[in-house]
Write an enzyme that holds these catalytic residues in place. Structure first.
Site, PDB file in Angstrom:
ATOM      1  CG  HIS A   1      -2.055  -1.240   1.381  1.00 48.76           C
ATOM      2  ND1 HIS A   1      -3.245  -1.085   1.131  1.00 48.76           N
ATOM      3  CD2 HIS A   1      -1.528  -2.590   1.608  1.00 48.76           C
ATOM      4  CE1 HIS A   1      -3.547  -2.439   1.285  1.00 48.76           C
ATOM      5  NE2 HIS A   1      -2.899  -3.380   1.544  1.00 48.76           N
TER       6      HIS A   1
ATOM      7  CG  ASP B   1      -4.988   2.151   1.701  1.00 46.60           C
ATOM      8  OD1 ASP B   1      -4.595   2.978   2.467  1.00 46.60           O
ATOM      9  OD2 ASP B   1      -4.597   1.183   0.959  1.00 46.60           O
TER      10      ASP B   1
END
Length: 485
Positions: A20, A122
């Protein structure tokens, strides 16, 4: 005289795992270098320490208009060279909220630009916290759009009696493979086996299932935009379906290709940083020299990313599958996974045609002419790198999104062969021979991989879909911040 518009300030707060952090850093770099936005990039303290150990102080030095900050993650201290337990990390995310709020509300730089700040994240609890304090938010989904759509089906799976599983025997008796799920929008020919691994539970109150459902619902209601790290043609069917259930979506990928296109463009620096300065592990670049001495398309690259750990038995089966295939191989076994002992007989049998390393510059490896196939767990970043390089896949999915990504590679894109989730050496050998061989199957996979490489390149060139979508994101979501009162 009108007051000059303030420059938008972007706060990037990615989920604190390598898969990520890297795409978030790439997107932040694009928006900073190409469009001039100021960036505050948030790491956890654990990852900050890993970065310093792996890459030194330069990795966090920042530059004018681009800085790094760190917050605690609420977990006990762990080995600085290892990824944290993913389940514990997922369940600890709410502990990030007070640190995020304190950062936004008390940081002098952010306070001075508060009227034109935007969060890109996120991390769902952080997204919700941003909404509470009036900070606009865009979500950056760093896995595949197919994974999102599969997660979106969890309530429907429950309504149809498919989730949770009735008993543990359904994990072993072929039920997952034989149960066809043909009603998922944009994703035909799925099996229950192809859904994210979270569904493999018998617990009706499973915490990860609840978190996944909550995450999907948050993306429908909280962010003003959802950015996907993909490109239009790669997942066209599912993207068309998702446009009806989400806020405006922007497909921007593969980001490494966009970064290479952006180098030298715009008014910023002539070269966008492609050095992988967010790699949380120290890279061994000597493997590139080793590859230089190998024939084109003769080497199988083996890597299971930054989190997956194989058991000793799996390591041995993989080793003998590689040995018996007769192919050369470059195998990444991370330093936090060095406990498995490779059999001496295997080392003797593969002397001269195998290289084992602890970590490597993976995009450079995949672009090397010697690499003919990639044996991987199907993490999304590695899949995109493989697509960008035109390298066929040998798919050994482990957990989370990897089953769905494997389905996409083998069924949708036709660039991969599924080895299985716990293969024997014979399965590994057969799959390698299929992909690396000169028969029709190997040729079909290589042709398809080359076609997707060309499509990815077109999507990221000026005028391509991802380049246009990046401009749309800037013009429709980010630039309007400059005109806020």
């Amino acid at each position: 005289m009108a007051t000059p518009a303030k420059k938008p300030h972007l706060v990037f707060f990615p989920f604190p795992a390598q898969g990520h952090v890297t795409p978030a850093f790439h997107l932040a770099s694009l928006l900073h270098h190409l469009h001039g936005f100021d960036v505050t990039f948030v790491h956890t303290e654990h990852n900050r320490r890993r970065l310093l150990r792996a890459r030194g102080a330069d990795a966090l030095a920042g530059s004018p208009g681009f800085r790094f900050v760190a917050v605690p993650d609420g977990l006990p201290a762990s080995d600085e060279d290892a990824a944290q337990d993913m389940t514990a990390l997922l369940l600890s995310l709410p502990t990030l909220v007070p640190h995020f709020k304190e950062l936004v509300l008390s940081d002098e730089l952010l306070a001075s630009t508060a009227s034109c700040c935007l969060l890109v994240s996120d991390v769902v609890p952080v997204q919700r916290a941003a909404k509470e304090i009036g900070l606009p938010c865009a979500s950056f989904w760093t896995s595949s759009a197919s994974f999102f759509m599969a997660c979106h089906q969890f309530p429907q799976l429950a309504a149809k009696g498919l989730l949770p599983l009735k008993d543990a025997e359904q994990l072993r008796n072929g039920y997952l493979e034989s149960t066809v799920v043909d009603w998922v929008p944009g994703m035909p020919k799925m099996r229950l086996k192809d859904f994210p691994s979270f569904i493999r539970t018998t617990d009706p109150d499973d915490a990860i299932i609840a978190l996944t459902v909550s995450t999907v619902e948050c993306h429908r209601t909280v962010p003003s935009a959802v950015i996907f790290h993909t490109f239009d043609e790669l997942e066209s069917q599912v993207l068309r379906e998702m446009s009806a259930i989400l806020p405006p979506i922007y497909t921007i990928g593969p980001l490494p290709l966009l970064l290479r296109q952006a180098a030298g463009a715009g008014d910023g620096p002539a070269a966008v940083d492609m050095s992988g300065s967010t790699s949380l592990s120290k890279e061994n670049r000597a493997c590139l020299d080793w590859l230089d001495g190998k024939r084109a398309n003769s080497v199988v690259f083996v890597s299971f990313g930054s989190i997956v750990k194989l058991t000793n038995e799996q390591v041995v089966e993989l080793a003998w599958g590689l040995a018996n295939s007769g192919c050369g191989f470059l195998w990444v076994i991370r330093s936090d996974q060095q406990r498995p002992v490779l059999p001496p007989e295997f080392l003797a049998a593969t002397e001269g045609r195998g290289c084992v390393t602890s970590w490597c510059p993976q995009p450079g490896v995949l672009r090397h002419a010697a690499v003919g196939a990639f044996l991987t767990h199907c993490g999304w970043n590695l899949m995109l790198e493989s697509v960008s390089a035109g390298v066929p896949l040998l798919c050994w999915p482990g957990a989370a999104d990897q089953q769905t990504n494997c389905w996409l590679a083998c069924t949708g894109l036709r660039i991969g062969v599924e080895i299985g989730e716990d293969p024997r050496r014979e399965d590994v050998e057969l799959a390698i021979r299929q992909v690396m061989g000169g028969d029709d199957r190997g040729e079909e996979l290589r042709t398809s991989a080359t076609e997707w490489k060309e499509k990815a390149a077109l999507a990221t060139k000026p005028g391509g879909s991802s380049w246009v979508n990046l401009e749309r994101l800037v013009n429709e979501v980010l630039t309007p911040l400059m005109h806020k009162p």
